[in-house]
Scaffold this motif. Structure first.
Motif, PDB file in Angstrom:
ATOM      1  N   ASP A  35       0.530  -0.921  -0.220  1.00 37.31           N
ATOM      2  CA  ASP A  35      -0.439  -0.562  -0.423  1.00 37.31           C
ATOM      3  C   ASP A  35       0.663   1.464  -0.255  1.00 37.31           C
ATOM      4  OD1 ASP A  35      -1.678   2.013  -0.048  1.00 37.31           O
ATOM      5  OD2 ASP A  35      -2.275   1.139   1.989  1.00 37.31           O
ATOM      6  N   ALA A  36       1.333   2.032  -1.306  1.00 36.30           N
ATOM      7  CA  ALA A  36       1.683   2.925  -1.014  1.00 36.30           C
ATOM      8  C   ALA A  36       1.299   4.496  -0.375  1.00 36.30           C
ATOM      9  CB  ALA A  36       2.207   3.325  -2.573  1.00 36.30           C
ATOM     10  N   ARG A  37      -0.023   4.133   0.352  1.00 37.15           N
ATOM     11  CA  ARG A  37      -0.032   5.493   1.051  1.00 37.15           C
ATOM     12  C   ARG A  37      -0.251   4.971   2.303  1.00 37.15           C
ATOM     13  NH1 ARG A  37      -5.877   4.906  -0.697  1.00 37.15           N
ATOM     14  NH2 ARG A  37      -5.734   2.684   0.071  1.00 37.15           N
ATOM     15  N   THR A  38       1.263   3.490   2.963  1.00 31.54           N
ATOM     16  CA  THR A  38       0.875   3.158   4.090  1.00 31.54           C
ATOM     17  C   THR A  38       1.991   4.628   4.403  1.00 31.54           C
ATOM     18  OG1 THR A  38       1.501   1.144   3.714  1.00 31.54           O
ATOM     19  CG2 THR A  38       2.649   1.743   5.455  1.00 31.54           C
ATOM     20  N   SER A  39       1.907   5.540   5.949  1.00 30.86           N
ATOM     21  CA  SER A  39       2.513   6.840   6.573  1.00 30.86           C
ATOM     22  C   SER A  39       3.821   6.754   6.687  1.00 30.86           C
ATOM     23  CB  SER A  39       1.454   7.819   7.442  1.00 30.86           C
ATOM     24  OG  SER A  39       2.119   6.407   8.551  1.00 30.86           O
ATOM     25  N   ARG A  71      15.257   7.068   2.984  1.00 30.67           N
ATOM     26  CA  ARG A  71      15.276   6.612   2.360  1.00 30.67           C
ATOM     27  C   ARG A  71      14.335   6.546   1.606  1.00 30.67           C
ATOM     28  NH1 ARG A  71      18.338   1.609   4.744  1.00 30.67           N
ATOM     29  NH2 ARG A  71      19.230   2.268   6.599  1.00 30.67           N
ATOM     30  N   ILE A  72      13.231   6.612   1.522  1.00 30.21           N
ATOM     31  CA  ILE A  72      12.491   6.533   0.117  1.00 30.21           C
ATOM     32  C   ILE A  72      13.119   7.437   0.034  1.00 30.21           C
ATOM     33  CG2 ILE A  72       9.964   7.729  -0.452  1.00 30.21           C
ATOM     34  CD1 ILE A  72       8.903   6.597   2.199  1.00 30.21           C
ATOM     35  N   LYS A  73      13.234   9.203  -0.330  1.00 29.73           N
ATOM     36  CA  LYS A  73      14.032   9.907  -0.631  1.00 29.73           C
ATOM     37  C   LYS A  73      15.083   9.642  -1.576  1.00 29.73           C
ATOM     38  CE  LYS A  73      15.550  14.317  -0.778  1.00 29.73           C
ATOM     39  NZ  LYS A  73      15.976  16.041  -0.475  1.00 29.73           N
ATOM     40  N   ARG A  74      16.165   8.855  -0.835  1.00 32.87           N
ATOM     41  CA  ARG A  74      17.249   8.590  -1.740  1.00 32.87           C
ATOM     42  C   ARG A  74      17.553   7.469  -2.714  1.00 32.87           C
ATOM     43  NH1 ARG A  74      19.398   4.197  -1.459  1.00 32.87           N
ATOM     44  NH2 ARG A  74      18.568   3.765   0.918  1.00 32.87           N
ATOM     45  N   MET A  75      16.010   6.393  -2.153  1.00 37.67           N
ATOM     46  CA  MET A  75      15.725   5.107  -3.525  1.00 37.67           C
ATOM     47  C   MET A  75      14.862   5.805  -5.130  1.00 37.67           C
ATOM     48  SD  MET A  75      14.570   2.207  -0.975  1.00 37.67           S
ATOM     49  CE  MET A  75      14.242   3.023  -0.071  1.00 37.67           C
ATOM     50  N   ARG A 110      10.290   4.003  -7.869  1.00 33.18           N
ATOM     51  CA  ARG A 110       8.530   4.977  -7.623  1.00 33.18           C
ATOM     52  C   ARG A 110       7.702   4.745  -7.683  1.00 33.18           C
ATOM     53  NH1 ARG A 110       7.906   5.134 -14.266  1.00 33.18           N
ATOM     54  NH2 ARG A 110       6.929   3.457 -13.639  1.00 33.18           N
ATOM     55  N   ILE A 111       6.801   5.749  -6.653  1.00 31.53           N
ATOM     56  CA  ILE A 111       5.449   5.518  -6.200  1.00 31.53           C
ATOM     57  C   ILE A 111       4.558   5.988  -7.329  1.00 31.53           C
ATOM     58  CG2 ILE A 111       3.986   6.565  -4.469  1.00 31.53           C
ATOM     59  CD1 ILE A 111       7.100   6.195  -2.621  1.00 31.53           C
TER      60      ILE A 111
END
Length: 155
Positions: free
Chosen positions: A20-24, A42-46, A53-54
């Motif tokens: 679920d890409a909406r998970t906070s 980590r999300i920003k770096r990836m 890609r979300i």
């Protein structure tokens, strides 16, 4: 820019987002026992390193007016595969274009409304491209399993 490999925490973050890409970030951090800032960084770096890609993904199971069409493409000369694949990738209606090993050189996937729509699309948009020798098309008729997260790497 140097890219790092995904470590265990990165993989766990990706696993949660793929469900679920909406998970906070707060929820992910709580589940993993790290700080929210760690998850955010980590999300920003990836994303910056194009490791993830979300995005929203269409649920193919809900399409009743369309069929998934697989278009197998054979090129005239092996050196033309990359060029033809690049040209196909520019066609917005194609959701997937991949260079393949085996009977065909390239696989392209799209949604079509009918057999006639598929024939028209192939004849007008694909068969005439320079380097295309022949095409073969198949339609998906009943999807037993469709995991939109199929890009996961098997561990």
């Amino acid at each position: 820019m140097t890219r790092r490999s995904l470590d265990e925490i990165d993989r766990q973050i990706v696993a949660q987002l793929s469900t679920d890409a909406r998970t906070s970030n707060r929820q992910i951090a709580s589940d993993l026992g790290v700080t929210e800032g760690t998850v955010r960084a980590r999300i920003k770096r990836m994303e910056e390193e194009k490791q993830i890609r979300i995005t929203a993904v269409t649920n193919i199971d809900r399409f009743r007016n369309g069929s998934l069409a697989y278009i197998w493409i054979e090129v005239e000369r092996s050196y033309q595969v990359r060029e033809v694949a690049s040209e196909l990738a520019r066609i917005t209606e194609l959701g997937f274009v991949g260079e393949m090993l085996g009977r065909s050189d390239i696989l392209a996937i799209t949604m079509v409304r009918s057999n006639e729509h598929l024939a028209e699309f192939v004849h007008q948009r694909i068969s005439g491209l320079p380097g295309v020798r022949r095409t073969e098309s198949t339609l998906g008729v009943n999807f037993v399993k469709h995991d939109y997260r199929m890009a996961r790497i098997v561990s």
